[in-house]
Scaffold this active site. Structure first.
Site, PDB file in Angstrom:
ATOM      1  N   TYR A  32      41.265  41.806  44.565  1.00 19.06           N
ATOM      2  CA  TYR A  32      40.076  42.598  44.909  1.00 19.06           C
ATOM      3  C   TYR A  32      39.449  41.947  46.145  1.00 19.06           C
ATOM      4  CZ  TYR A  32      36.853  46.348  43.869  1.00 19.06           C
ATOM      5  OH  TYR A  32      36.141  47.521  43.919  1.00 19.06           O
ATOM      6  N   LEU A  33      40.284  41.848  47.172  1.00 16.39           N
ATOM      7  CA  LEU A  33      39.957  41.015  48.327  1.00 16.39           C
ATOM      8  C   LEU A  33      38.754  41.526  49.115  1.00 16.39           C
ATOM      9  CD1 LEU A  33      43.574  40.298  49.669  1.00 16.39           C
ATOM     10  CD2 LEU A  33      42.235  39.015  47.975  1.00 16.39           C
ATOM     11  N   HIS A  37      37.802  36.201  51.171  1.00 22.07           N
ATOM     12  CA  HIS A  37      39.224  35.898  50.986  1.00 22.07           C
ATOM     13  C   HIS A  37      39.965  35.967  52.328  1.00 22.07           C
ATOM     14  CE1 HIS A  37      38.394  37.791  46.855  1.00 22.07           C
ATOM     15  NE2 HIS A  37      38.837  36.591  46.539  1.00 22.07           N
TER      16      HIS A  37
HETATM   17  P1  AMP Z   1      38.788  34.440  43.627  1.00 22.95           P
HETATM   18  O1  AMP Z   1      39.645  35.599  43.993  1.00 22.95           O
HETATM   19  O2  AMP Z   1      37.376  34.792  43.326  1.00 22.95           O
HETATM   20  O3  AMP Z   1      39.429  33.527  42.605  1.00 22.95           O
HETATM   21  O4  AMP Z   1      38.698  33.543  44.958  1.00 22.95           O
HETATM   22  C1  AMP Z   1      39.840  33.123  45.628  1.00 22.95           C
HETATM   23  C2  AMP Z   1      39.434  32.135  46.673  1.00 22.95           C
HETATM   24  O5  AMP Z   1      38.536  32.746  47.586  1.00 22.95           O
HETATM   25  C3  AMP Z   1      38.714  30.899  46.110  1.00 22.95           C
HETATM   26  O6  AMP Z   1      39.142  29.747  46.806  1.00 22.95           O
HETATM   27  C4  AMP Z   1      37.270  31.219  46.391  1.00 22.95           C
HETATM   28  O7  AMP Z   1      36.460  30.061  46.523  1.00 22.95           O
HETATM   29  C5  AMP Z   1      37.377  31.947  47.707  1.00 22.95           C
HETATM   30  N1  AMP Z   1      36.189  32.776  47.950  1.00 22.95           N
HETATM   31  C6  AMP Z   1      35.701  33.732  47.139  1.00 22.95           C
HETATM   32  N2  AMP Z   1      34.572  34.253  47.660  1.00 22.95           N
HETATM   33  C7  AMP Z   1      34.343  33.596  48.823  1.00 22.95           C
HETATM   34  C8  AMP Z   1      33.324  33.651  49.821  1.00 22.95           C
HETATM   35  N3  AMP Z   1      32.309  34.495  49.739  1.00 22.95           N
HETATM   36  N4  AMP Z   1      33.426  32.824  50.877  1.00 22.95           N
HETATM   37  C9  AMP Z   1      34.456  31.946  50.978  1.00 22.95           C
HETATM   38  N5  AMP Z   1      35.433  31.834  50.072  1.00 22.95           N
HETATM   39  C10 AMP Z   1      35.388  32.651  49.006  1.00 22.95           C
END
Ligand code: AMP
Length: 283
Positions: A32-33, A37
């Site tokens: 759900y990028l 991401h």
């Molecule tokens: P997730 O899909 O939520 O598990 O996140 C995957 C990666 O994206 C993880 O390393 C998160 O810390 C990073 N991430 C999620 N949201 C953000 C954001 N707003 N800014 C920077 N990195 C993010």
């Protein structure tokens, strides 16, 4: 961009690239990028010849009653976005291939996982470190990018890599925010209009705390109290934690210094949101 489902095929692809002398950076995600991401993927592209984006909603990092079943998914869109920003592979395994019947091994980082999100989500970080360790073995990356939005996750992964003598550079990426300051998150899609407005209390708390520090506040405990009081003023926001910690050790600070981070978790309706910010950073 290739889409790969099977771990063995992923490793074969990686081996073929290693034979050509290519470097690989892994960006683990649950899909759900959003632009947060995608910023990680862009950073990976600067660091390595190939970026592998993994997309896996990892069941073992969700607790009972959490949002595993409702977690937002959009495979086609995620594939298109990953390709657009330069990923070479989207690795999207099935749960059965990562956790086959009889699976009984987990990776645990002690200490760093005990407070903050680990306090309210027991076993969450065991799930995270286990899946990331598996991804590291399957993809064999030279580097991997994680967001600073998940402050504790980043610290825990760094610790795991160092403790297990893994030769992988762990790169952090700053939090990517919406124009109004809300940290981007796949879970923001759960928020209705009213909740979306309330969610601004997180960024507001960070800005408020930075202002207090600039004005001379040094006592972490009393600043935490002020912040809690401010968030409590926002109707319908339930505090999980408000904690001023050292960015690496995650130990509570007593006096605020350059390494002090304000870490926050709240629940708004059924949505749990986290955010953080260095207190001595520019507002
Ligand atoms: P997730 O899909 O939520 O598990 O996140 C995957 C990666 O994206 C993880 O390393 C998160 O810390 C990073 N991430 C999620 N949201 C953000 C954001 N707003 N800014 C920077 N990195 C993010």
């Amino acid at each position: 961009m290739e889409i790969i489902r099977k771990p063995k095929r992923m490793t074969a692809w990686v081996n073929s690239q290693a034979a050509l002398g290519k470097t690989i950076c892994l960006v683990p995600t649950m899909g759900y990028l959003h632009d947060g991401h995608l910023a990680l993927v862009r950073k990976g592209c600067e660091w390595a010849d190939h970026v592998v984006v993994s997309l896996f909603v990892n069941p073992i990092q969700f607790g009972p009653g959490e949002d595993l079943d409702s977690y937002p998914r959009s495979f086609e869109r995620d594939a298109a976005l990953s390709e657009k920003v330069g990923a070479s592979v989207l690795f999207s395994p099935e749960a059965i291939d990562l956790y086959p019947k009889g699976f009984q091994t987990t990776v645990t980082v002690k200490g760093l996982t005990s407070g903050l999100c680990g306090g309210s989500r027991p076993h969450h970080f065991d799930g995270v470190t286990t899946v990331v360790a598996k991804l590291f073995h399957i993809v064999k990356p030279h580097s991997a990018v994680f967001g600073q939005k998940d402050l504790q996750q980043l610290a825990v992964i760094k610790k795991m890599v160092s403790d297990l003598n893994w030769d992988i550079d762990i790169l952090g990426h700053p939090i990517v925010r919406e124009a109004d300051g809300l940290a981007m998150s796949s879970r923001n899609s759960y928020l209705n209009e009213e909740e979306r407005l309330k969610a601004l209390c997180l960024h507001d708390a960070i800005q408020f705390a930075r202002k207090k520090v600039r004005a001379g506040s040094q006592n972490a405990a009393s600043l935490e109290e002020d912040i809690e009081c401010r968030i409590r003023g926002c109707n319908g926001v339930v505090i999980d934690y408000v904690s001023i910690v050292n960015a690496e050790t995650l130990q509570k600070c007593s006096v605020i210094n350059n390494d002090s981070v304000l870490a926050l978790a709240v629940k708004i309706g059924r949505t749990r949101l986290i955010d953080n910010g260095f207190l001595k950073a520019e507002a």
